[in-house]
Scaffold this active site. Sequence first.
Site, PDB file in Angstrom:
ATOM      1  N   ASN A   1     -17.756   3.204 -17.380  1.00 24.53           N
ATOM      2  CA  ASN A   1     -17.210   3.534 -18.700  1.00 24.53           C
ATOM      3  C   ASN A   1     -17.979   2.813 -19.792  1.00 24.53           C
ATOM      4  O   ASN A   1     -18.590   1.772 -19.578  1.00 24.53           O
ATOM      5  CB  ASN A   1     -15.721   3.178 -18.764  1.00 24.53           C
ATOM      6  CG  ASN A   1     -14.892   4.057 -17.834  1.00 24.53           C
ATOM      7  OD1 ASN A   1     -14.342   3.573 -16.863  1.00 24.53           O
ATOM      8  ND2 ASN A   1     -14.832   5.338 -18.121  1.00 24.53           N
TER       9      ASN A   1
ATOM     10  N   TYR B   1     -10.888  13.710  -9.097  1.00 22.30           N
ATOM     11  CA  TYR B   1     -10.035  12.785  -9.860  1.00 22.30           C
ATOM     12  C   TYR B   1      -9.200  13.567 -10.878  1.00 22.30           C
ATOM     13  O   TYR B   1      -7.973  13.432 -10.961  1.00 22.30           O
ATOM     14  CB  TYR B   1     -10.876  11.713 -10.574  1.00 22.30           C
ATOM     15  CG  TYR B   1     -10.140  11.074 -11.714  1.00 22.30           C
ATOM     16  CD1 TYR B   1      -9.140  10.142 -11.477  1.00 22.30           C
ATOM     17  CD2 TYR B   1     -10.397  11.446 -13.046  1.00 22.30           C
ATOM     18  CE1 TYR B   1      -8.421   9.590 -12.528  1.00 22.30           C
ATOM     19  CE2 TYR B   1      -9.687  10.893 -14.097  1.00 22.30           C
ATOM     20  CZ  TYR B   1      -8.707   9.967 -13.833  1.00 22.30           C
ATOM     21  OH  TYR B   1      -7.995   9.429 -14.879  1.00 22.30           O
TER      22      TYR B   1
ATOM     23  N   ASP C   1       0.859  -1.184   0.000  1.00 27.55           N
ATOM     24  CA  ASP C   1       0.000   0.000   0.000  1.00 27.55           C
ATOM     25  C   ASP C   1       0.899   1.239   0.000  1.00 27.55           C
ATOM     26  O   ASP C   1       1.552   1.551   1.000  1.00 27.55           O
ATOM     27  CB  ASP C   1      -0.890  -0.043   1.254  1.00 27.55           C
ATOM     28  CG  ASP C   1      -1.882   1.104   1.278  1.00 27.55           C
ATOM     29  OD1 ASP C   1      -1.753   2.024   0.440  1.00 27.55           O
ATOM     30  OD2 ASP C   1      -2.777   1.079   2.140  1.00 27.55           O
TER      31      ASP C   1
ATOM     32  N   ARG D   1     -25.192  13.070 -19.339  1.00 27.65           N
ATOM     33  CA  ARG D   1     -24.577  12.795 -18.033  1.00 27.65           C
ATOM     34  C   ARG D   1     -23.859  14.061 -17.580  1.00 27.65           C
ATOM     35  O   ARG D   1     -23.094  14.645 -18.355  1.00 27.65           O
ATOM     36  CB  ARG D   1     -23.583  11.636 -18.177  1.00 27.65           C
ATOM     37  CG  ARG D   1     -22.871  11.276 -16.889  1.00 27.65           C
ATOM     38  CD  ARG D   1     -22.056   9.998 -17.029  1.00 27.65           C
ATOM     39  NE  ARG D   1     -20.869  10.159 -17.861  1.00 27.65           N
ATOM     40  CZ  ARG D   1     -19.976   9.201 -18.080  1.00 27.65           C
ATOM     41  NH1 ARG D   1     -20.156   7.992 -17.543  1.00 27.65           N
ATOM     42  NH2 ARG D   1     -18.924   9.407 -18.838  1.00 27.65           N
TER      43      ARG D   1
ATOM     44  N   PHE E   1       1.318   3.803 -12.223  1.00 28.19           N
ATOM     45  CA  PHE E   1      -0.115   3.757 -12.542  1.00 28.19           C
ATOM     46  C   PHE E   1      -0.982   3.840 -11.291  1.00 28.19           C
ATOM     47  O   PHE E   1      -2.149   4.233 -11.378  1.00 28.19           O
ATOM     48  CB  PHE E   1      -0.471   2.427 -13.231  1.00 28.19           C
ATOM     49  CG  PHE E   1       0.107   2.249 -14.599  1.00 28.19           C
ATOM     50  CD1 PHE E   1      -0.442   2.906 -15.694  1.00 28.19           C
ATOM     51  CD2 PHE E   1       1.199   1.423 -14.807  1.00 28.19           C
ATOM     52  CE1 PHE E   1       0.084   2.737 -16.963  1.00 28.19           C
ATOM     53  CE2 PHE E   1       1.729   1.246 -16.074  1.00 28.19           C
ATOM     54  CZ  PHE E   1       1.170   1.902 -17.151  1.00 28.19           C
TER      55      PHE E   1
ATOM     56  N   LYS F   1      -4.842  14.465 -11.334  1.00 26.92           N
ATOM     57  CA  LYS F   1      -3.945  14.327 -12.489  1.00 26.92           C
ATOM     58  C   LYS F   1      -3.223  15.658 -12.754  1.00 26.92           C
ATOM     59  O   LYS F   1      -2.027  15.680 -13.051  1.00 26.92           O
ATOM     60  CB  LYS F   1      -4.730  13.869 -13.719  1.00 26.92           C
ATOM     61  CG  LYS F   1      -5.284  12.453 -13.589  1.00 26.92           C
ATOM     62  CD  LYS F   1      -4.167  11.424 -13.415  1.00 26.92           C
ATOM     63  CE  LYS F   1      -4.665  10.029 -13.100  1.00 26.92           C
ATOM     64  NZ  LYS F   1      -3.605   9.097 -12.685  1.00 26.92           N
TER      65      LYS F   1
ATOM     66  N   SER G   1      -3.898  12.153 -17.933  1.00 26.61           N
ATOM     67  CA  SER G   1      -5.175  11.966 -18.643  1.00 26.61           C
ATOM     68  C   SER G   1      -5.506  13.197 -19.470  1.00 26.61           C
ATOM     69  O   SER G   1      -5.164  14.327 -19.094  1.00 26.61           O
ATOM     70  CB  SER G   1      -6.262  11.741 -17.593  1.00 26.61           C
ATOM     71  OG  SER G   1      -7.537  11.841 -18.175  1.00 26.61           O
TER      72      SER G   1
END
Length: 339
Positions: free
Chosen positions: A200, A150, A58, A296, A81, A154, A125
């Site tokens: 997704n 989120y 972790d 959305r 990642f 990035k 991203s």
Amino acid sequence: MKILVTGGLGFIGSHTVVELQNEGFDVVIIDDLSNSSAEVLEGITAITNKKPLFKKLDLKVKSEVQDFFNHHNDIAGVIHFAASKAVGESVNEPLMYYENNINTLVYVLQELTKLNKKNFIFSSSCTVYGQADELPITENAPVKPAESPYGNTKQIGEEIIRDTCKVNGDFNAIALRYFNPIGAHPSAEIGELPIGVPQNLVPFITQTGLGMRDQLSVFGGDYPTPDGTCIRDYIHVVDLAKAHVVALQRLLTGKNDSNFEFFNLGTGVGSSVLEAIHAFERVSNKSLKYEIVDRREGDIISAYAETSKANNILGWKTQLTLDDAMASAWKWEQKIRNK
Ligand code: UD1
């Protein structure tokens, strides 16, 4: 040469481990298994005939990160990642996202710089661009205020790396800004493993194709696009994985022009939601039940990459099509559900 892949049992991570091993690298995987499974190791081993070293760890526990690097002082590069990636969840649990995505990045960078390790690839991203004013999106497009915690992780992640590079002249990093990664390894030994109801598009399509979901909701049919649905740049995960190997080799051979570089990774082709559905229908010979519903919240209208920087400087280009990606995603979905 030993390469550390954090989050190496996840969707993009596992495909990258395969490509690294195919190129002869020795891979060490760290993963906390929070959104992945140790079984993925078997898939990687089946494809490459080589089992990567795996440590369940972790990265939020700083002492464990320190211990890990103290025991593995021969690592030549890191592909990072490990992060949480569900946009909706990040809105509800922002602090969890900042801890998972930012604290961990800082701990890894602290150890790397302390030990004078030089080469770092960051999983970024296209979300950093938001709705870009011009399409296709070049790397010069401004970074827009993030729509979600989120997305913010990035952006902040890239800033942290940029600042780290500024004061550590021999620390080299590349941020790779992915468009929409989809598909699976053509062997169907590894692929995407969404937990619960997929958010997704492609996993939702393949699960609907299999009858696990009644129908697909197409979010919005009144966008200012040719068929009224949103446009994205869907990139095959195997093409994406290969780009990581090329980027890493660039750093390992000292070919980088500056010690912090960033590249868009996409196909350069925008496809609408309906085009994605039709690609699935073509490769599966099934007709997909779908309904156009409300938009959305938070969705941008259109995003696809200008790829010439990656093509020319990295010498990398996608080779696989949307149909290839759909066919591989479909093969994978059928395999995991028939187990
Ligand atoms: C999402 C994230 C993005 C992240 C990326 C990672 C949001 C707003 N953005 O991108 O930050 O980097 O995933 O993979 O969540 N769609 C449907 N029906 C569905 C699901 C999706 O019509 O059931 C449509 C969406 O409206 C969108 C397209 O399919 O137009 C792609 O959606 P998705 O796969 O969720 O990716 P993004 O939203 O582009």
